[in-house]
Scaffold this motif. Structure first.
Motif, PDB file in Angstrom:
ATOM      1  N   GLY A 108      53.330 106.578  24.159  1.00  0.00           N
ATOM      2  CA  GLY A 108      52.207 105.537  24.510  1.00  0.00           C
ATOM      3  C   GLY A 108      51.575 104.658  23.347  1.00  0.00           C
ATOM      4  N   ILE A 109      51.006 105.547  22.405  1.00  0.00           N
ATOM      5  CA  ILE A 109      50.207 104.995  21.299  1.00  0.00           C
ATOM      6  C   ILE A 109      51.119 104.108  20.255  1.00  0.00           C
ATOM      7  CG2 ILE A 109      48.809 105.409  19.140  1.00  0.00           C
ATOM      8  CD1 ILE A 109      47.926 107.761  20.864  1.00  0.00           C
ATOM      9  N   THR A 110      52.450 104.857  20.134  1.00  0.00           N
ATOM     10  CA  THR A 110      53.407 103.986  19.424  1.00  0.00           C
ATOM     11  C   THR A 110      53.749 102.500  20.059  1.00  0.00           C
ATOM     12  OG1 THR A 110      54.089 106.172  18.264  1.00  0.00           O
ATOM     13  CG2 THR A 110      55.471 104.065  18.271  1.00  0.00           C
ATOM     14  N   ALA A 111      54.173 102.635  21.177  1.00  0.00           N
ATOM     15  CA  ALA A 111      54.389 101.499  22.012  1.00  0.00           C
ATOM     16  C   ALA A 111      53.277 100.553  22.028  1.00  0.00           C
ATOM     17  CB  ALA A 111      54.596 101.803  23.388  1.00  0.00           C
ATOM     18  N   LEU A 112      51.980 101.062  22.193  1.00  0.00           N
ATOM     19  CA  LEU A 112      50.875 100.043  22.104  1.00  0.00           C
ATOM     20  C   LEU A 112      50.842  99.232  20.797  1.00  0.00           C
ATOM     21  CD1 LEU A 112      47.759  99.415  22.785  1.00  0.00           C
ATOM     22  CD2 LEU A 112      47.202 101.296  21.823  1.00  0.00           C
ATOM     23  N   GLU A 113      50.947 100.092  19.593  1.00  0.00           N
ATOM     24  CA  GLU A 113      50.996  99.631  18.371  1.00  0.00           C
ATOM     25  C   GLU A 113      52.062  98.501  18.046  1.00  0.00           C
ATOM     26  OE1 GLU A 113      49.222 103.627  15.902  1.00  0.00           O
ATOM     27  OE2 GLU A 113      51.452 103.133  16.056  1.00  0.00           O
ATOM     28  N   GLN A 114      53.069  98.744  18.680  1.00  0.00           N
ATOM     29  CA  GLN A 114      54.191  97.754  18.647  1.00  0.00           C
ATOM     30  C   GLN A 114      54.211  96.521  19.372  1.00  0.00           C
ATOM     31  OE1 GLN A 114      58.178  99.184  18.928  1.00  0.00           O
ATOM     32  NE2 GLN A 114      57.996 100.864  17.389  1.00  0.00           N
ATOM     33  N   ILE A 115      53.514  96.734  20.628  1.00  0.00           N
ATOM     34  CA  ILE A 115      53.099  95.500  21.546  1.00  0.00           C
ATOM     35  C   ILE A 115      51.921  94.773  20.803  1.00  0.00           C
ATOM     36  CG2 ILE A 115      51.840  94.908  23.782  1.00  0.00           C
ATOM     37  CD1 ILE A 115      53.535  97.140  25.071  1.00  0.00           C
ATOM     38  N   VAL A 116      50.924  95.285  20.396  1.00  0.00           N
ATOM     39  CA  VAL A 116      49.871  94.835  19.719  1.00  0.00           C
ATOM     40  C   VAL A 116      50.214  93.927  18.457  1.00  0.00           C
ATOM     41  CG1 VAL A 116      47.627  94.915  18.506  1.00  0.00           C
ATOM     42  CG2 VAL A 116      48.007  96.119  20.626  1.00  0.00           C
ATOM     43  N   ALA A 117      51.299  94.508  17.715  1.00  0.00           N
ATOM     44  CA  ALA A 117      51.938  93.968  16.414  1.00  0.00           C
ATOM     45  C   ALA A 117      52.597  92.876  16.955  1.00  0.00           C
ATOM     46  CB  ALA A 117      52.672  94.731  15.745  1.00  0.00           C
ATOM     47  N   PHE A 118      53.280  92.802  17.913  1.00  0.00           N
ATOM     48  CA  PHE A 118      53.996  91.676  18.506  1.00  0.00           C
ATOM     49  C   PHE A 118      53.267  90.541  19.045  1.00  0.00           C
ATOM     50  CE2 PHE A 118      56.290  89.761  22.309  1.00  0.00           C
ATOM     51  CZ  PHE A 118      57.277  89.160  21.790  1.00  0.00           C
ATOM     52  N   ASP A 119      52.055  90.824  19.938  1.00  0.00           N
ATOM     53  CA  ASP A 119      51.166  90.029  20.642  1.00  0.00           C
ATOM     54  C   ASP A 119      49.964  90.386  20.483  1.00  0.00           C
ATOM     55  OD1 ASP A 119      49.474  88.267  22.100  1.00  0.00           O
ATOM     56  OD2 ASP A 119      50.686  88.944  23.957  1.00  0.00           O
ATOM     57  N   LYS A 120      49.191  89.976  19.485  1.00  0.00           N
ATOM     58  CA  LYS A 120      47.599  90.363  19.126  1.00  0.00           C
ATOM     59  C   LYS A 120      46.579  90.277  20.236  1.00  0.00           C
ATOM     60  CE  LYS A 120      46.109  86.220  16.516  1.00  0.00           C
ATOM     61  NZ  LYS A 120      45.330  85.643  17.868  1.00  0.00           N
ATOM     62  N   ASN A 121      46.986  89.487  21.377  1.00  0.00           N
ATOM     63  CA  ASN A 121      46.225  89.272  22.632  1.00  0.00           C
ATOM     64  C   ASN A 121      46.659  89.996  23.649  1.00  0.00           C
ATOM     65  OD1 ASN A 121      44.747  87.242  21.297  1.00  0.00           O
ATOM     66  ND2 ASN A 121      46.278  85.969  21.505  1.00  0.00           N
ATOM     67  N   ALA A 122      47.433  91.043  23.512  1.00  0.00           N
ATOM     68  CA  ALA A 122      47.955  92.054  24.635  1.00  0.00           C
ATOM     69  C   ALA A 122      46.751  92.503  25.069  1.00  0.00           C
ATOM     70  CB  ALA A 122      49.225  92.617  23.896  1.00  0.00           C
ATOM     71  N   ARG A 123      46.903  92.971  26.556  1.00  0.00           N
ATOM     72  CA  ARG A 123      45.760  93.802  27.016  1.00  0.00           C
ATOM     73  C   ARG A 123      46.681  95.066  27.610  1.00  0.00           C
ATOM     74  NH1 ARG A 123      44.099  88.961  30.435  1.00  0.00           N
ATOM     75  NH2 ARG A 123      42.243  87.791  29.210  1.00  0.00           N
ATOM     76  N   VAL A 124      46.164  96.146  26.888  1.00  0.00           N
ATOM     77  CA  VAL A 124      46.799  97.469  27.251  1.00  0.00           C
ATOM     78  C   VAL A 124      45.791  98.364  27.688  1.00  0.00           C
ATOM     79  CG1 VAL A 124      48.548  99.165  26.489  1.00  0.00           C
ATOM     80  CG2 VAL A 124      48.703  96.779  25.647  1.00  0.00           C
ATOM     81  N   VAL A 125      45.924  98.845  28.901  1.00  0.00           N
ATOM     82  CA  VAL A 125      44.923  99.906  29.299  1.00  0.00           C
ATOM     83  C   VAL A 125      45.889 101.382  29.497  1.00  0.00           C
ATOM     84  CG1 VAL A 125      43.675 100.747  31.574  1.00  0.00           C
ATOM     85  CG2 VAL A 125      43.847  98.413  30.789  1.00  0.00           C
ATOM     86  N   MET A 126      45.585 102.320  28.562  1.00  0.00           N
ATOM     87  CA  MET A 126      46.026 103.370  28.662  1.00  0.00           C
ATOM     88  C   MET A 126      45.929 104.355  29.800  1.00  0.00           C
ATOM     89  SD  MET A 126      47.375 102.776  25.850  1.00  0.00           S
ATOM     90  CE  MET A 126      48.360 104.136  25.224  1.00  0.00           C
ATOM     91  N   VAL A 127      46.893 105.244  30.015  1.00  0.00           N
ATOM     92  CA  VAL A 127      46.679 105.968  31.263  1.00  0.00           C
ATOM     93  C   VAL A 127      47.047 107.498  30.595  1.00  0.00           C
ATOM     94  CG1 VAL A 127      47.647 106.928  33.451  1.00  0.00           C
ATOM     95  CG2 VAL A 127      47.443 104.556  32.790  1.00  0.00           C
ATOM     96  N   SER A 128      46.040 108.569  30.853  1.00  0.00           N
ATOM     97  CA  SER A 128      45.997 109.703  30.300  1.00  0.00           C
ATOM     98  C   SER A 128      45.740 110.963  31.081  1.00  0.00           C
ATOM     99  CB  SER A 128      44.949 109.625  29.010  1.00  0.00           C
ATOM    100  OG  SER A 128      44.679 111.136  28.619  1.00  0.00           O
TER     101      SER A 128
END
Length: 138
Positions: free
Chosen positions: A80-100
């Protein structure tokens, strides 16, 4: 069953439409649980993904029609952290809530530093899920 205490916490968007969510989790059970919690509170779950790679691909495909992503931290193929980094790199305004899972504080901290807006701890608590997601949409 909804009670007065967990009445809808999320107001619709200004245009009256529902917030659209992408749920990314390798656990079918958790994905279904999140989908049910969110749908019952007025969200539209536009897609689910079973791992980080699929989540990134679906986000790119659906963007800009995704308002929020719930992202499991520990998944096969791509975490999830790698995916988060890729989504934020693609869209700096992305809202991602992590589930842990409990006990993953270091990973949660790392994900918040990488751009996550908030986090939810498993096992899922309906009220906490809605509070954290609501706070992430403000």
């Amino acid at each position: 069953m909804k009670t007065k205490d967990d009445a809808a916490t999320i107001e619709p968007k200004l245009d009256g439409s529902k917030y659209r969510v992408l749920v990314v989790d390798d656990s079918v059970f958790v994905a279904k649980q999140l989908t049910q919690i969110l749908s019952s509170d007025g969200f539209e779950v536009v897609a689910t993904a079973a791992d980080g790679k699929e989540g990134v691909d679906k986000y790119k495909e659906l963007c800009p029609n995704v308002d929020l992503v719930t992202m499991d931290i520990t998944m096969p193929r791509m975490d999830g952290i790698t995916a988060l980094e890729q989504i934020v790199a693609f869209d700096k305004n992305a809202r991602v809530v992590m589930v842990s899972a409990l006990g993953k504080e270091e990973l949660v901290k790392k994900s918040l530093l990488a751009g996550a807006k908030n986090y939810i701890v498993k096992p899922l608590d309906r009220k906490k899920v809605l509070e954290r997601i609501s706070a992430s949409l403000k």
